[in-house]
Each structure stands twice: as structure tokens, then as C-alpha cells.
Design a protein around this motif. Structure first.
Motif, short mmCIF file in Angstrom:
data_model
loop_
_atom_site.label_atom_id
_atom_site.label_comp_id
_atom_site.label_asym_id
_atom_site.label_seq_id
_atom_site.Cartn_x
_atom_site.Cartn_y
_atom_site.Cartn_z
N ALA A 1 0.82 -1.21 0.00
CA ALA A 1 0.00 0.00 0.00
C ALA A 1 0.85 1.26 0.00
N GLY A 2 2.17 1.12 0.14
CA GLY A 2 3.05 2.27 0.21
C GLY A 2 3.45 2.78 -1.17
N THR A 3 4.11 3.92 -1.16
CA THR A 3 4.61 4.52 -2.39
C THR A 3 6.13 4.63 -2.30
N GLU A 4 6.81 4.46 -3.43
CA GLU A 4 8.26 4.61 -3.44
C GLU A 4 8.61 6.02 -2.99
N THR A 5 9.59 6.10 -2.10
CA THR A 5 9.92 7.39 -1.51
C THR A 5 11.26 7.87 -2.03
N ALA A 6 11.33 9.17 -2.30
CA ALA A 6 12.57 9.77 -2.79
C ALA A 6 13.44 10.19 -1.60
N PHE A 7 14.67 10.57 -1.88
CA PHE A 7 15.60 11.05 -0.86
C PHE A 7 15.87 12.53 -1.07
N PRO A 8 16.29 13.24 -0.01
CA PRO A 8 16.75 14.62 -0.21
C PRO A 8 17.85 14.66 -1.27
N GLU A 9 17.93 15.75 -2.01
CA GLU A 9 18.83 15.84 -3.16
C GLU A 9 20.29 15.64 -2.78
N ASP A 10 20.67 16.03 -1.55
CA ASP A 10 22.07 15.94 -1.17
C ASP A 10 22.42 14.59 -0.53
N LEU B 1 21.47 3.49 0.10
CA LEU B 1 20.11 3.98 -0.13
C LEU B 1 19.48 3.31 -1.33
N ASN B 2 20.28 3.02 -2.35
CA ASN B 2 19.77 2.38 -3.56
C ASN B 2 19.76 0.87 -3.45
N ALA B 3 20.47 0.31 -2.46
CA ALA B 3 20.50 -1.15 -2.27
C ALA B 3 19.31 -1.63 -1.45
N VAL B 4 18.48 -0.70 -1.01
CA VAL B 4 17.25 -1.01 -0.26
C VAL B 4 16.07 -0.41 -1.02
N GLU B 5 15.01 -1.17 -1.13
CA GLU B 5 13.76 -0.66 -1.70
C GLU B 5 12.96 -0.03 -0.57
N TRP B 6 12.58 1.24 -0.73
CA TRP B 6 11.89 1.98 0.32
C TRP B 6 10.47 2.31 -0.14
N ARG B 7 9.50 2.10 0.74
CA ARG B 7 8.11 2.49 0.46
C ARG B 7 7.53 3.16 1.68
N ALA B 8 6.99 4.35 1.48
CA ALA B 8 6.43 5.13 2.57
C ALA B 8 4.93 4.88 2.70
N VAL B 9 4.46 4.74 3.94
CA VAL B 9 3.02 4.63 4.19
C VAL B 9 2.50 5.81 5.02
N ARG B 10 3.42 6.60 5.55
CA ARG B 10 3.05 7.85 6.23
C ARG B 10 4.27 8.75 6.22
N GLY B 11 4.11 9.99 5.75
CA GLY B 11 5.27 10.86 5.60
C GLY B 11 6.17 10.32 4.50
N GLY B 12 7.46 10.59 4.61
CA GLY B 12 8.40 10.12 3.60
C GLY B 12 9.81 10.56 3.94
N ILE B 13 10.80 9.87 3.37
CA ILE B 13 12.19 10.18 3.69
C ILE B 13 12.57 11.57 3.19
#
Length: 263
Positions: free
Chosen positions: A125-134, A140-152
Motif C-alpha cells: 500500500a506504500g509509495t516509493e519514496t525519494a531522498f533529499p537531493e544531497d 540507499l539504492n540497495a534497499v527498496e523503500w516504500r512510505a506509508v506515512r510521511g516520507g524520507i
């Protein structure tokens, strides 16, 4: 580059790959993979009876370079009901991290087990989450991240799921505890609210208390960071698998403006 965080070299030595590199400094590992490697060492210590690791504290003694690590693990305090375990990682002869764990003999307490707490929405049910530009780094890319509240990429408390895209050690399937510790050190990053270009918010340790071993590939972090008035903060996380909460994680944080770096 091997498709894993570490390549075993024999004699408890491991070559870190670029998948371990973190966002804070070039050539330094994110401490998720080293934390998981320490737990792997603890798990490999023979137990005289059925038991469960109930608490692990990882002390970060210095940067872990993306290079060769040497490990040693031992039972520091044996016991019939409770044992104290220890594992250490060194780089170039210098100790960079150590973990201590309490391992407790198990028994059947299913009749009195308490409700672990509310479930997180599933990773599906989560969405792929982006990272701050810096923020950069192989971890970070070796893990699949999905946000269900807020986001990274958004400041403030957040609940996310993480799943390793690569194994911890080349040629091995990670255990549930190894998967958990590869993610648990990200609590302060998941729940950050200070801009990384202006502030440091790095952890000096990670402590996890467990009630059971997580199952499945996805590990959930429901995390919040709080900062006091004197440069010290905490990041706390409720840790989940698909069936619900499995334990809690906490990190002591150094909070400092980047222009004040140097100590």
C-alpha cells in the motif's frame, strides 16, 4: 562489484562493497550493513538451549570505511537462562564498532502474550519514496523503500518499509534479525526534520529490544526524531514485519550545525 553488502574473505574477514556506502561521508559505510554483520556474528555463536536475542546495542566507535573488515564474536557471560554476547568489527587494525546482546532462554508464553500494537499499512500500500537531493550512497539504492506515512524526503515523523535488494553476505540468505538490523539504523534518516546541508544528526549507537524474530523480507520503521536544547537528540522507532510490531529501536543523536563540525 559483488551483488551483496559484503564478500566473505575467510577467517572472519569481509570486503565491503559500494552497496554499503552511506550519505554522510565519501568512502564511509552507512551503519545499517555493519549493524547487520555484527548481528550475524552474534547469531553464529552456539547456544546451549533454545534462546532468543532480546536486546542488541551497537556502539559506533568510528567511521567504517568501504574496505575490508575483520570480525570476532564470543560469549562474554554464559548462563543457563541469560547470556551476554559480544561481537566487534575492525578496519585496518582499528576497532570501528562493537555489539553486545542479551540472549534469553525461550519458553512457551503464548497464553499470556500481549497485543503487540497496531499494524502498519502494508508495503504494497506504500509509495516509493525519494531522498533529499544531497543524500547519496550505495546503501540507499540497495534497499527498496516504500512510505506509508510521511516520507524520507519530507521532514518529520514517518513510517516506511524497507527491503534489501542485495543479500548481507554474498551467497547467503539473510536471517530475519539481519534484515531488521540492516534497516533499523535508518530511524534518524527516515524521521529527520533538519536540512542535511546545514545540520548533522548522526547517531553514536543503536539499541534494539525485541519480542520475536521478524519474518519476511520487508521491515517497517515507524520513526520519530526529537531534539533537546543542548545538541543531543533521540530517534525512536517501532519495528514491524508483516504481522505487526516486533520490537523497538532507539538511537542517541549528535545534533550540530555543519559550520560547527570538527569535534
Amino acid at each position: 562489484m559483488a551483488d551483496a553488502f559484503y564478500v566473505p574473505l575467510g577467517d572472519e574477514r569481509y570486503a565491503a562493497t559500494e552497496h554499503t556506502s552511506g550519505p554522510w561521508a565519501p568512502g564511509a559505510q552507512h551503519f545499517g550493513p555493519p549493524s547487520a554483520l555484527l548481528v550475524r556474528g552474534l547469531e553464529r555463536l552456539e547456544a546451549p538451549h533454545p534462546s532468543l536475542i532480546a536486546r542488541v546495542t551497537v556502539d559506533i566507535l568510528g567511521p567504517a570505511p568501504v574496505a575490508e573488515l575483520a570480525q570476532r564474536s564470543w560469549v562474554e557471560r554464559p548462563g543457563r537462562s541469560v547470556e551476554l554476547l559480544r561481537s566487534e568489527l575492525s578496519a585496518g587494525g582499528k576497532l570501528v564498532a562493537r555489539a553486545t546482546a542479551w540472549r534469553i532462554a525461550t519458553s512457551d508464553t503464548s497464553a499470556v502474550a500481549t497485543d503487540a500494537g497496531p499494524l502498519l499499512p502494508s508495503a504494497d500500500a506504500g509509495t516509493e519514496t525519494a531522498f533529499p537531493e544531497d543524500w547519496t550512497g550505495g546503501y540507499l539504492n540497495a534497499v527498496e523503500w516504500r512510505a506509508v506515512r510521511g516520507g524520507i524526503s519530507a521532514p518529520g515523523p514517518a513510517a516506511v518499509w524497507g527491503r534489501q535488494r542485495v543479500p548481507l553476505v554474498d551467497g547467503e540468505e539473510p536471517t530475519g534479525l539481519q534484515r531488521l538490523f540492516a534497516i533499523a539504523d535508518s530511524g534518524n534518516g527516515v524521521s529527520h526534520f533538519l536540512p542535511g546541508r546545514e545540520w548533522l544528526f548522526i547517531n553514536s549507537e543503536l539499541t534494539v529490544h525485541l519480542r520475536r524474530v521478524p519474518e519476511g523480507e520487508w521491515i517497517g520503521l515507524d520513526a520519530v526524531s526529537l531534539v533537546g536544547p543542548h545538541g543531543v537528540g533521540t530517534a525512536t522507532s517501532t519495528l514491524h514485519d508483516d504481522s505487526g510490531p516486533v520490537g523497538t529501536g532507539a538511537q542517541a543523536l549528535l545534533i550540530r550545525p555543519r559550520q560547527a563540525e570538527g569535534g
